[in-house]
Design a protein around this motif. Structure first.
Motif, mmCIF file in Angstrom:
data_model
loop_
_atom_site.group_PDB
_atom_site.id
_atom_site.type_symbol
_atom_site.label_atom_id
_atom_site.label_comp_id
_atom_site.label_asym_id
_atom_site.label_seq_id
_atom_site.Cartn_x
_atom_site.Cartn_y
_atom_site.Cartn_z
ATOM 1 N N TYR A 5 0.845 -1.192 0.000
ATOM 2 C CA TYR A 5 0.000 0.000 0.000
ATOM 3 C C TYR A 5 0.881 1.244 0.000
ATOM 4 O O TYR A 5 1.812 1.348 0.806
ATOM 5 N N ASN A 9 -3.104 3.359 -1.311
ATOM 6 C CA ASN A 9 -3.474 2.721 -2.569
ATOM 7 C C ASN A 9 -2.781 1.366 -2.700
ATOM 8 O O ASN A 9 -1.559 1.276 -2.557
ATOM 9 N N PRO A 50 -10.969 9.899 -2.066
ATOM 10 C CA PRO A 50 -11.338 8.591 -1.516
ATOM 11 C C PRO A 50 -12.124 7.719 -2.487
ATOM 12 O O PRO A 50 -12.011 6.488 -2.450
ATOM 13 N N GLY A 51 -12.912 8.348 -3.370
ATOM 14 C CA GLY A 51 -13.679 7.575 -4.340
ATOM 15 C C GLY A 51 -12.774 6.843 -5.310
ATOM 16 O O GLY A 51 -12.978 5.658 -5.598
ATOM 17 N N GLN A 53 -9.608 6.140 -4.759
ATOM 18 C CA GLN A 53 -8.843 5.158 -3.996
ATOM 19 C C GLN A 53 -9.655 3.877 -3.787
ATOM 20 O O GLN A 53 -9.119 2.761 -3.890
ATOM 21 N N ALA A 54 -10.944 4.016 -3.557
ATOM 22 C CA ALA A 54 -11.802 2.843 -3.396
ATOM 23 C C ALA A 54 -11.864 2.023 -4.688
ATOM 24 O O ALA A 54 -11.840 0.784 -4.652
ATOM 25 N N VAL A 55 -11.925 2.715 -5.830
ATOM 26 C CA VAL A 55 -11.930 2.015 -7.122
ATOM 27 C C VAL A 55 -10.634 1.231 -7.300
ATOM 28 O O VAL A 55 -10.646 0.057 -7.706
ATOM 29 N N ASN A 57 -8.549 0.157 -4.971
ATOM 30 C CA ASN A 57 -8.404 -0.926 -3.996
ATOM 31 C C ASN A 57 -9.391 -2.064 -4.205
ATOM 32 O O ASN A 57 -9.175 -3.161 -3.696
ATOM 33 N N ARG A 58 -10.445 -1.807 -4.983
ATOM 34 C CA ARG A 58 -11.373 -2.885 -5.349
ATOM 35 C C ARG A 58 -10.936 -3.619 -6.607
ATOM 36 O O ARG A 58 -11.475 -4.684 -6.926
#
Length: 243
Positions: A5, A9, A50-51, A53-55, A57-58
């Motif tokens: 990470y 990320n 954050p949006g 980063q969520a993409v 990390n998914r």
């Protein structure tokens, strides 16, 4: 496959060969997978968003697209085996895909560029199947037709060159509907493949100065390049906090 990470990320510890093998397993599985090729600029954007980063990390695979990410991983005490750039991965997948009969669809870049990039890939990798190409200058009204066309083409690999972070959000939004085994954001790779933009010479790449070469060749990228020192400062701060 282990993951590190950087500024929150995820980035996977992969060689180019391992990344190709991972894609082959995704295609064999058949369910939809999202691949992110993350450079320092994208990593810094995601650090602030954050949006995004969520993409990231998914996503099912995140490669270190650039020397900045490799440097950051080393500074944080979690070194990566090598950088795996989007364009290098595209070329490696095209070579493997020509042998295995994988179908590719290219979406993005200016009118005519994706088609030219596809033709170049077929020239370099005889037998490569191109299921279709579409430029990236489509309005919202044209999106249903594009999605229907991609579904009809049934590619194994969908390459999306809309630039970051637009391509990452686009893939995340449409991946389940499209049911493409592999969808990957490739930034400006179509421009390079088509010969619209020249890639840095090998010696510049070895010195990890490809980003500077691109700024010199495309001065309009100066503003984007300013993300690099901000990224480096944020990484150094994180490294101090980890001690």
């Amino acid at each position: 496959m282990s993951s590190n990470y950087i500024l929150g990320n995820r980035v996977d510890s992969l060689t180019l060969a391992a990344a190709v093998a991972r894609v082959a397993s995704f295609i064999a599985d058949g369910s939809p997978h999202h691949i992110v090729t993350m450079n320092a600029e994208i990593a810094y954007l995601a650090y602030k968003d954050p949006g995004l980063q969520a993409v990231i990390n998914r996503a099912h695979m995140v490669t270190a697209d650039g020397s900045g990410v490799v440097w950051a991983a080393r500074k944080l005490g979690t070194p990566l085996p090598e950088r795996v750039t989007g364009i290098d991965l595209v070329q490696a997948l095209a070579a493997e895909g020509a042998r295995r009969g994988w179908r590719f669809y290219l979406y993005g870049a200016a009118p005519g560029v994706a088609a030219a990039a596809a033709a170049k890939l077929q020239e370099e990798h005889p037998g490569l199947v191109i299921a279709g190409t579409t430029h990236g200058y489509l309005g919202p009204d044209a999106m249903p037709a594009l999605l229907a066309e991609i579904k009809r083409a049934r590619p194994h690999i969908l390459l999306v060159g809309l630039g970051a972070p637009k391509q990452e959000y686009w893939i995340a939004t449409h991946l389940e509907e499209l049911q493409v085994p592999v969808a990957m954001g490739v930034g400006g790779s179509f421009d390079v493949l088509a010969g619209v933009v020249r890639r840095a010479p090998a010696w510049v790449q070895r010195l990890n100065l490809e980003w500077l070469y691109r700024v010199v060749k495309e001065p309009k990228r100066v503003k984007r390049a300013l993300a690099l020192p901000k990224f480096m400062l944020a990484v150094l701060h994180e490294a101090r906090c980890r001690r």
